[in-house]
Structures are given as structure tokens and as C-alpha cells.
Design a protein around this motif. Structure first.
Motif, PDB file in Angstrom:
ATOM      1  N   ARG A  72       0.830  -1.206   0.000  1.00  0.00           N
ATOM      2  CA  ARG A  72       0.000   0.000   0.000  1.00  0.00           C
ATOM      3  C   ARG A  72       0.858   1.246   0.000  1.00  0.00           C
ATOM      4  O   ARG A  72       2.030   1.214   0.347  1.00  0.00           O
ATOM      5  CB  ARG A  72      -0.919   0.008   1.233  1.00  0.00           C
ATOM      6  N   GLU A 132      -0.155   7.446   3.942  1.00  0.00           N
ATOM      7  CA  GLU A 132      -1.521   7.369   4.442  1.00  0.00           C
ATOM      8  C   GLU A 132      -1.757   8.452   5.478  1.00  0.00           C
ATOM      9  O   GLU A 132      -0.915   8.713   6.344  1.00  0.00           O
ATOM     10  CB  GLU A 132      -1.788   5.989   5.041  1.00  0.00           C
ATOM     11  N   THR A 133      -2.919   9.053   5.376  1.00  0.00           N
ATOM     12  CA  THR A 133      -3.289  10.093   6.320  1.00  0.00           C
ATOM     13  C   THR A 133      -4.476   9.611   7.134  1.00  0.00           C
ATOM     14  O   THR A 133      -5.064   8.557   6.843  1.00  0.00           O
ATOM     15  CB  THR A 133      -3.693  11.383   5.575  1.00  0.00           C
ATOM     16  N   SER A 182      -7.408   9.306   4.774  1.00  0.00           N
ATOM     17  CA  SER A 182      -7.373   8.132   3.887  1.00  0.00           C
ATOM     18  C   SER A 182      -7.635   6.848   4.673  1.00  0.00           C
ATOM     19  O   SER A 182      -8.299   5.938   4.171  1.00  0.00           O
ATOM     20  CB  SER A 182      -6.036   8.046   3.143  1.00  0.00           C
ATOM     21  N   SER A 211     -11.407   6.767   5.367  1.00  0.00           N
ATOM     22  CA  SER A 211     -12.199   6.411   4.182  1.00  0.00           C
ATOM     23  C   SER A 211     -12.003   4.938   3.815  1.00  0.00           C
ATOM     24  O   SER A 211     -12.939   4.274   3.375  1.00  0.00           O
ATOM     25  CB  SER A 211     -11.873   7.319   3.005  1.00  0.00           C
ATOM     26  N   GLU A 212     -10.809   4.405   4.012  1.00  0.00           N
ATOM     27  CA  GLU A 212     -10.577   2.974   3.765  1.00  0.00           C
ATOM     28  C   GLU A 212     -11.381   2.124   4.736  1.00  0.00           C
ATOM     29  O   GLU A 212     -11.957   1.093   4.359  1.00  0.00           O
ATOM     30  CB  GLU A 212      -9.090   2.640   3.869  1.00  0.00           C
TER      31      GLU A 212
END
Length: 144
Positions: A73, A77-78, A81, A84-85
Motif C-alpha cells: 500500500r 496514508e493520512t 485516507s 475512508s478505507e
């Protein structure tokens, strides 16, 4: 589950019980206080069996889902994010559960329809299922 065939020479295969026949038996059993208790126990066991089937189908669907390993991945990543994932995973989980339920209940409703094809809606004949559906539909939870 593969059950052995128990057909002997000259014996006709047993016909499956229709919904109406099952309702008739259930109605007679409910009038007897002892049989009514046994019927409730049988109904609970049937519900547990059906929920178990739904769980198994759900697990099989989850196993077939393509998962991306964490190492592959994106490293950037925040919080947004990740949130939302997580929402997408929850939505997929809900869809899998709904599909598993639709598959199992659809098979039960069409259990008295030998020509039913789940991929072809035209093969669905407005039936009401067999014994398991009759047990479920006569439960207090279903009628409430």
C-alpha cells in the motif's frame, strides 16, 4: 454436504414436503402444549442452522476477496485516507453479509422449485419454500 443415497430397488424417492403440508403439521403441533415446546426448540435449531449457513457463505465470500498486503500500500496514508478505507471495508462487509443472506434465503424460498436458477430471475416461481421457511414464517419474531 454429501448425503448417501438410500434408494432401494423398487422404492420411489421421497418427495419433498410442500409449504402447505409443513404449515398443516406446524398448526396441529402448536395446538398441543408438549409438541408446541418441541416445535419451538426445532424452530430455534433451524434458525441457528440458517444463521450458520449465512455465516459460512459470508466467510467464503470474504476469503475470495482480493486483499492488498500492507507492504504494497501507499506509505503516505493520512487520517482521512485511513478513515475512508475503513468506511469502504465496512461497506464491503455489509454488502457481503447482505449477499450471503440473499443467497441463503433465496435458496430456502425456492427449495420447492427444482428449476430455479439464482442467476436467472425468470426461473423464480412464486413459491413459499418448504419446511424450513414454514418454521421461520410461523415464528413470533417473523410475525412481529
Amino acid at each position: 454436504m454429501n448425503l448417501p443415497e438410500r434408494k432401494t430397488a423398487g422404492q420411489r424417492p421421497a418427495a419433498s414436503m410442500t409449504y402447505e403440508q409443513a404449515l398443516n403439521i406446524i398448526e396441529r403441533a402448536q395446538r398441543d402444549k408438549y409438541l408446541a415446546r418441541e416445535l419451538d426448540t426445532l424452530r430455534e435449531q433451524c434458525c441457528e442452522f440458517i444463521f450458520g449457513l449465512m455465516s459460512q457463505v459470508n466467510q467464503e465470500l470474504a476469503a475470495k476477496e482480493r486483499k492488498v498486503p500492507a507492504l504494497l500500500r501507499d506509505r503516505r496514508e493520512t487520517t482521512v485516507s485511513l478513515r475512508s478505507e475503513a468506511a469502504r471495508r465496512e461497506a464491503r462487509t455489509r454488502q457481503r453479509r447482505d449477499l450471503a443472506e440473499a443467497m441463503v434465503v433465496g435458496a430456502l424460498i425456492n427449495s420447492d422449485n427444482p428449476g430455479w436458477n439464482p442467476l436467472d430471475p425468470a426461473t423464480h416461481v412464486p413459491g413459499r419454500g418448504g419446511l424450513l421457511m414454514a418454521l421461520l414464517k410461523t415464528s413470533r419474531d417473523w410475525m412481529a
